[in-house]
Scaffold this motif. Structure first.
Motif, PDB file in Angstrom:
ATOM      1  N   ASN A 485       0.836  -1.197   0.000  1.00 26.94           N
ATOM      2  CA  ASN A 485       0.000   0.000   0.000  1.00 26.94           C
ATOM      3  C   ASN A 485       0.871   1.247   0.000  1.00 26.94           C
ATOM      4  O   ASN A 485       1.873   1.324   0.722  1.00 26.94           O
ATOM      5  N   TYR A 486       0.452   2.229  -0.819  1.00 28.11           N
ATOM      6  CA  TYR A 486       1.158   3.518  -0.797  1.00 28.11           C
ATOM      7  C   TYR A 486       0.580   4.358   0.329  1.00 28.11           C
ATOM      8  O   TYR A 486      -0.616   4.617   0.391  1.00 28.11           O
ATOM      9  N   ASP A 487       1.445   4.765   1.241  1.00 24.74           N
ATOM     10  CA  ASP A 487       1.024   5.616   2.358  1.00 24.74           C
ATOM     11  C   ASP A 487       2.186   6.524   2.725  1.00 24.74           C
ATOM     12  O   ASP A 487       3.184   6.609   2.008  1.00 24.74           O
ATOM     13  N   ARG A 488       2.055   7.205   3.848  1.00 24.65           N
ATOM     14  CA  ARG A 488       3.090   8.177   4.210  1.00 24.65           C
ATOM     15  C   ARG A 488       4.410   7.506   4.566  1.00 24.65           C
ATOM     16  O   ARG A 488       5.464   8.130   4.483  1.00 24.65           O
ATOM     17  N   GLY A 489       4.361   6.217   4.968  1.00 30.98           N
ATOM     18  CA  GLY A 489       5.605   5.495   5.221  1.00 30.98           C
ATOM     19  C   GLY A 489       6.400   5.293   3.942  1.00 30.98           C
ATOM     20  O   GLY A 489       7.608   5.525   3.896  1.00 30.98           O
ATOM     21  N   MET A 490       5.713   4.865   2.888  1.00 35.04           N
ATOM     22  CA  MET A 490       6.382   4.689   1.604  1.00 35.04           C
ATOM     23  C   MET A 490       6.827   6.034   1.046  1.00 35.04           C
ATOM     24  O   MET A 490       7.911   6.137   0.448  1.00 35.04           O
ATOM     25  N   ALA A 491       5.998   7.064   1.230  1.00 33.43           N
ATOM     26  CA  ALA A 491       6.361   8.406   0.756  1.00 33.43           C
ATOM     27  C   ALA A 491       7.655   8.874   1.417  1.00 33.43           C
ATOM     28  O   ALA A 491       8.521   9.481   0.767  1.00 33.43           O
ATOM     29  N   PHE A 492       7.804   8.590   2.712  1.00 32.31           N
ATOM     30  CA  PHE A 492       9.014   8.982   3.442  1.00 32.31           C
ATOM     31  C   PHE A 492      10.242   8.293   2.864  1.00 32.31           C
ATOM     32  O   PHE A 492      11.276   8.932   2.625  1.00 32.31           O
ATOM     33  N   GLU A 493      10.155   6.997   2.634  1.00 30.71           N
ATOM     34  CA  GLU A 493      11.305   6.260   2.104  1.00 30.71           C
ATOM     35  C   GLU A 493      11.666   6.724   0.696  1.00 30.71           C
ATOM     36  O   GLU A 493      12.845   6.864   0.361  1.00 30.71           O
ATOM     37  N   GLU A 494      10.648   6.940  -0.132  1.00 29.45           N
ATOM     38  CA  GLU A 494      10.923   7.405  -1.493  1.00 29.45           C
ATOM     39  C   GLU A 494      11.593   8.772  -1.486  1.00 29.45           C
ATOM     40  O   GLU A 494      12.517   9.032  -2.263  1.00 29.45           O
ATOM     41  N   ASP A 495      11.120   9.645  -0.609  1.00 28.03           N
ATOM     42  CA  ASP A 495      11.709  10.982  -0.509  1.00 28.03           C
ATOM     43  C   ASP A 495      13.147  10.907  -0.012  1.00 28.03           C
ATOM     44  O   ASP A 495      14.030  11.625  -0.506  1.00 28.03           O
ATOM     45  N   LEU A 496      13.390  10.058   0.978  1.00 31.68           N
ATOM     46  CA  LEU A 496      14.739   9.903   1.521  1.00 31.68           C
ATOM     47  C   LEU A 496      15.697   9.401   0.443  1.00 31.68           C
ATOM     48  O   LEU A 496      16.823   9.912   0.306  1.00 31.68           O
ATOM     49  N   ASN A 497      15.268   8.427  -0.327  1.00 32.75           N
ATOM     50  CA  ASN A 497      16.112   7.899  -1.407  1.00 32.75           C
ATOM     51  C   ASN A 497      16.344   8.939  -2.492  1.00 32.75           C
ATOM     52  O   ASN A 497      17.448   9.064  -3.027  1.00 32.75           O
ATOM     53  N   GLU A 498      15.285   9.694  -2.809  1.00 32.55           N
ATOM     54  CA  GLU A 498      15.413  10.728  -3.840  1.00 32.55           C
ATOM     55  C   GLU A 498      16.401  11.807  -3.410  1.00 32.55           C
ATOM     56  O   GLU A 498      17.230  12.264  -4.195  1.00 32.55           O
ATOM     57  N   ASN A 499      16.330  12.205  -2.143  1.00 26.70           N
ATOM     58  CA  ASN A 499      17.221  13.257  -1.640  1.00 26.70           C
ATOM     59  C   ASN A 499      18.679  12.809  -1.603  1.00 26.70           C
ATOM     60  O   ASN A 499      19.587  13.600  -1.875  1.00 26.70           O
ATOM     61  N   THR A 500      18.905  11.560  -1.222  1.00 25.85           N
ATOM     62  CA  THR A 500      20.271  11.083  -0.972  1.00 25.85           C
ATOM     63  C   THR A 500      20.858  10.290  -2.130  1.00 25.85           C
ATOM     64  O   THR A 500      21.874   9.601  -1.964  1.00 25.85           O
ATOM     65  N   GLY A 501      20.245  10.369  -3.283  1.00 26.22           N
ATOM     66  CA  GLY A 501      20.793   9.659  -4.435  1.00 26.22           C
ATOM     67  C   GLY A 501      20.708   8.157  -4.332  1.00 26.22           C
ATOM     68  O   GLY A 501      21.507   7.437  -4.943  1.00 26.22           O
ATOM     69  N   SER A 502      19.765   7.664  -3.519  1.00 24.96           N
ATOM     70  CA  SER A 502      19.502   6.216  -3.365  1.00 24.96           C
ATOM     71  C   SER A 502      20.704   5.430  -2.854  1.00 24.96           C
ATOM     72  O   SER A 502      20.796   4.214  -3.072  1.00 24.96           O
ATOM     73  N   VAL A 503      21.632   6.074  -2.137  1.00 25.60           N
ATOM     74  CA  VAL A 503      22.802   5.339  -1.625  1.00 25.60           C
ATOM     75  C   VAL A 503      22.410   4.358  -0.520  1.00 25.60           C
ATOM     76  O   VAL A 503      23.149   3.407  -0.232  1.00 25.60           O
TER      77      VAL A 503
END
Length: 768
Positions: A485-503
């Motif tokens: 399910n897409y929710d704020r938990g998944m949104a947080f992880e996607e944003d974190l990966n996007e910000n940090t270049g997915s390292v």
């Protein structure tokens, strides 16, 4: 001196000035609507949510990674929506109290004009506070600030304009409804019978005051008497307008919910403040629509719905919106029974503990070899929770210490423990360090790396919460081959990966071999199991030796506090769990992020490690107890480095006098307000006792972000420009420089001792 006869018209005019009358009627009949404005007034004036940086979200909204013209347009648009929701709810609640509204042209528009006092005062207050904030905190110039003000007003008027464009043709008065035929007889409809109320009683009581209201051309007009109109006809006007108002409210709510379909798109990463306003607007509009038709039965319906949902969720599994750790296997046949017997069997399995202990000792031997020293000093890092400020601070401290020591700092670090944001920053630095050691060309002092870990993580999360999470989960995404399910938990992880270049977009097992080779420090996470308060130990390494307490005094009843995730979920592909999901589990601040559900029977919920151990001190002490013999034989001692977002004793911190109302809230504020301080006291005592019975030296060093009570940096996943600047410069404070010098003295002593032993060994061999 004014005569009594001349004063009387003035008093009458003030008494029956419609905007003023509405203000007092709000106090009597519309406290819910007023509480909305009190809530936002408290935020923008810095009296609510100060510690969590909530005012910053409104005073400096961020869109597309920057504070810009469009971020203020969007925020203004959301407050325009809130204003129209307030007007429509107020019209439903208060409109029937004023029968004259049914006779004026465009009654809802006239009501909005006269109900604008509170929104106008709020907007003026907000703009003044925003101007001051942008000038002082964001270093914006006059031209930029002027553009922001215009953008906010543009967004505000855009929504108001859209709403009024709908109400112009839909909103009718008495004469529109009769087709200008004043003598026609109109029978009560079922709508008017359903909503008969105070208007009819006012008419029956003969209450027909002549109000002064703001009308066409923003001029003052005095209303006409409604004494000669049929109360039924007047009520039918309000019934018809109530229908059009409800249609507008429901359409707006559905539009906001439909926007959730675009969650995850960077275009819809609207400012977090807009999402907050939008969420509250949705709630107000839904409540308004219900009150419009059900009146006092609304509360009965809502209570009944909540109780029904609770029953269905408990007995039928409905409304169980679970958030999952991505990568874990959640199939029913692989679930472990979570009960005391199972937990006891894990803790008392001495063979597994011995096997994991030997494996970990091999890891420590490899770590020691990486240092190039016979008896190196061993660093353990404890990092505190605190959202983005702790993440950025942890990264900055590790980078700074490594740059001064030529990488020796990270080589001598064997373990990192802690909670929330601090572990996010440590995980980011460790992932970059691994890429560097694997041959990637990275400049660890590149400012872009600091900017990446300090970028906003609230926008995507808040948008998902306001448009998707509140009602139902109607989106799913593929992660590691499974749909979640897409929710704020998944949104947080996607944003974190996007910000940090997915390292950090790797599995937990990805880091096992680099840790075993001693290339990077081991990270041990210890989130709390909500069901029973135990701690779940999560690491790439198996840690059953930390859950087995072989030194437990005989006769002591054990509680089996710690559970190794590799034992609990041995059939659920723990190694495939995403590392970002582990970070999120360890940083699940209540309500901001959803609790993670684990595949057990019954299911267990996971929450922030900071609820039990904000610095990872307990985890560290259990690790030291388990590895004590090896540490004594192979190191020159331990230096525990606490990288704290807040100093234990803040300079200028004072104990305030308890007020009268405080006596009612103290039983609760003592628990929550003193929570971090209580942990500090307990952990300080634990460390003090631990150092008495050690055969190797232990030294404590603290590096603090906030050193004074006036050093304000919000506990949030959003940082302002000034806050980022403070974090960068905090390592240069006198106290931090003194403590960092201690760290490097220990590194130098360790190196010199090692070189001296090498010389002695070489001399002895030559002598032989």
């Amino acid at each position: 001196m004014l005569s009594r006869a001349s004063v009387k018209p003035i008093v009458y005019g003030i008494r029956y000035f419609f905007p003023l009358v509405l203000l007092f009627r709000h106090l009597k009949h519309n406290l819910i609507g007023l509480l909305y404005w009190v809530f936002f007034f408290a935020i923008v004036t810095d009296n609510l949510g100060r510690a969590f940086g909530i005012p910053f979200l409104f005073l400096s909204p961020e869109y597309q990674g920057d504070v810009n013209f469009w971020s203020f347009v969007l925020l203004g648009f959301s407050f325009g929506g809130l204003t129209m929701a307030f007007n429509s709810y107020s019209y439903i609640r208060l409109g029937p109290h004023f029968p004259f509204l049914a006779t004026v042209h465009k009654p809802f528009l006239k009501f909005c004009l006269n109900n604008a006092v509170i929104p106008i005062v709020f907007n003026v207050t907000y703009i003044l506070r925003m101007i001051e904030f942008q000038r002082v905190e964001e270093f914006a110039d006059t031209g930029t600030i002027t553009g922001y003000v215009c953008a906010y007003l543009l967004g505000f008027m855009l929504f108001v304009g859209i709403a009024l464009a709908y109400f112009f043709p839909a909103n009718k008065n008495f004469f529109d409804l009769l087709g200008r035929n004043r003598t026609a007889a109109v029978k009560p409809t079922r709508w008017s019978r359903l909503s008969q109320g105070k208007t009819l009683r006012y008419a029956a009581e003969g209450k027909h005051p002549l109000y002064w209201y703001i009308g066409k051309g923003f001029r003052l007009h005095q209303c006409r008497s409604t004494r000669h109109y049929s109360p039924v006809l007047l009520q039918q006007v309000f019934a018809q307008n109530r229908i059009s108002t409800t249609i507008f409210e429901v359409t707006t709510v559905l539009t906001f919910v439909m926007l959730g379909l675009f969650g995850g798109s960077s275009f819809f990463d609207v400012p977090a403040a807009m999402s907050i306003v939008m969420l509250l607007t949705i709630i107000l509009m839904l409540f308004s629509a219900l009150v419009s038709w059900l009146r006092n039965w609304t509360y009965v319906l809502l209570i009944g719905l909540l109780l029904s949902m609770n029953y269905l969720s408990q007995h039928w599994g409905m409304f169980q919106f679970e958030n999952q750790a991505y990568g874990l296997n959640y199939s029913e046949e692989n679930r472990t029974n979570y009960n005391t017997s199972t937990i006891r069997s894990f803790s008392e399995d001495e063979d597994a503990a011995h096997k994991d202990s030997l494996s970990y000792i091999r890891l420590l031997n490899n770590w020691k070899a990486q240092t190039g020293e016979d008896k190196p000093v061993l660093f353990v890092l404890n990092t505190s929770g605190g959202g983005s400020r702790s993440a950025a601070w942890m990264f900055q401290v590790m980078r700074y210490c490594d740059s001064l020591s030529g990488g020796s700092f990270s080589r001598h670090t064997a373990l990192i423990t802690g909670a929330s944001g601090g572990m996010v920053g440590a995980g980011y630095y460790r992932s970059l360090l691994l890429k560097l050691k694997n041959g990637d060309k990275l400049d660890m002092n590149n400012p872009a790396l600091f900017n990446a870990i300090s970028e906003d993580l609230l926008n995507k999360l808040s948008f998902a919460a306001s448009t998707n999470d509140i009602f139902f989960r109607y989106q799913s995404r593929l992660k590691t081959g499974n749909a979640y399910n897409y929710d704020r938990g998944m949104a947080f992880e996607e944003d974190l990966n996007e910000n940090t270049g997915s390292v950090m977009d790797e599995s937990l097992g990805y880091f096992r071999k680099p840790e075993q080779k001693g290339m990077i420090p081991v990270m041990i996470f210890s989130p709390t199991i909500v069901n029973d308060g135990r701690r779940l130990l999560i690491s790439s390494q198996k840690l059953s030796f930390m859950t087995a307490n072989n030194r437990n005094p005989q006769g002591t009843i054990r509680g089996y506090e710690n559970i190794d995730i590799h034992r609990l979920l041995s059939r659920n592909n723990v190694d495939q769990m995403r590392f970002t999901s582990v970070l999120r589990m360890n940083a699940t601040f209540p309500f901001v992020l959803p609790m993670v559900t684990l595949p057990t029977t019954p299911t267990v919920q996971i929450m922030d490690a900071g609820t039990r151990d904000n610095f990872g001190v307990k985890t560290m002490m259990q690790w030291i107890n388990a590895m004590e013999d090896w540490i004594e034989q192979n190191t020159s001692g331990i230096v525990v480095i606490q990288i704290r977002d807040t100093r234990k004793l803040l300079a200028g911190d004072e104990v305030r006098q308890i007020a009268f109302l405080d006596k009612f809230s103290l039983p609760f504020s003592n628990v929550f307000g003193n929570f971090p301080r209580t942990q500090d006291f307990d952990q300080e005592e634990l460390l003090k006792m631990a150092t008495f019975d050690r055969s190797f030296p232990m030294r404590m060093v603290s590096i603090n972000l906030r050193e004074g009570s006036k050093d304000r940096i919000s506990l949030s996943w959003h940082l302002t420009s000034k806050e980022k600047f403070k974090i960068k410069k905090a390592v240069l404070s006198k106290e931090n420089q003194r403590n960092i010098a201690v760290i490097h003295d220990k590194l130098r002593e360790s190196k010199e001792t090692n070189e001296r032993k090498k010389v002695e060994t070489k001399f002895q061999r030559t002598k032989r």
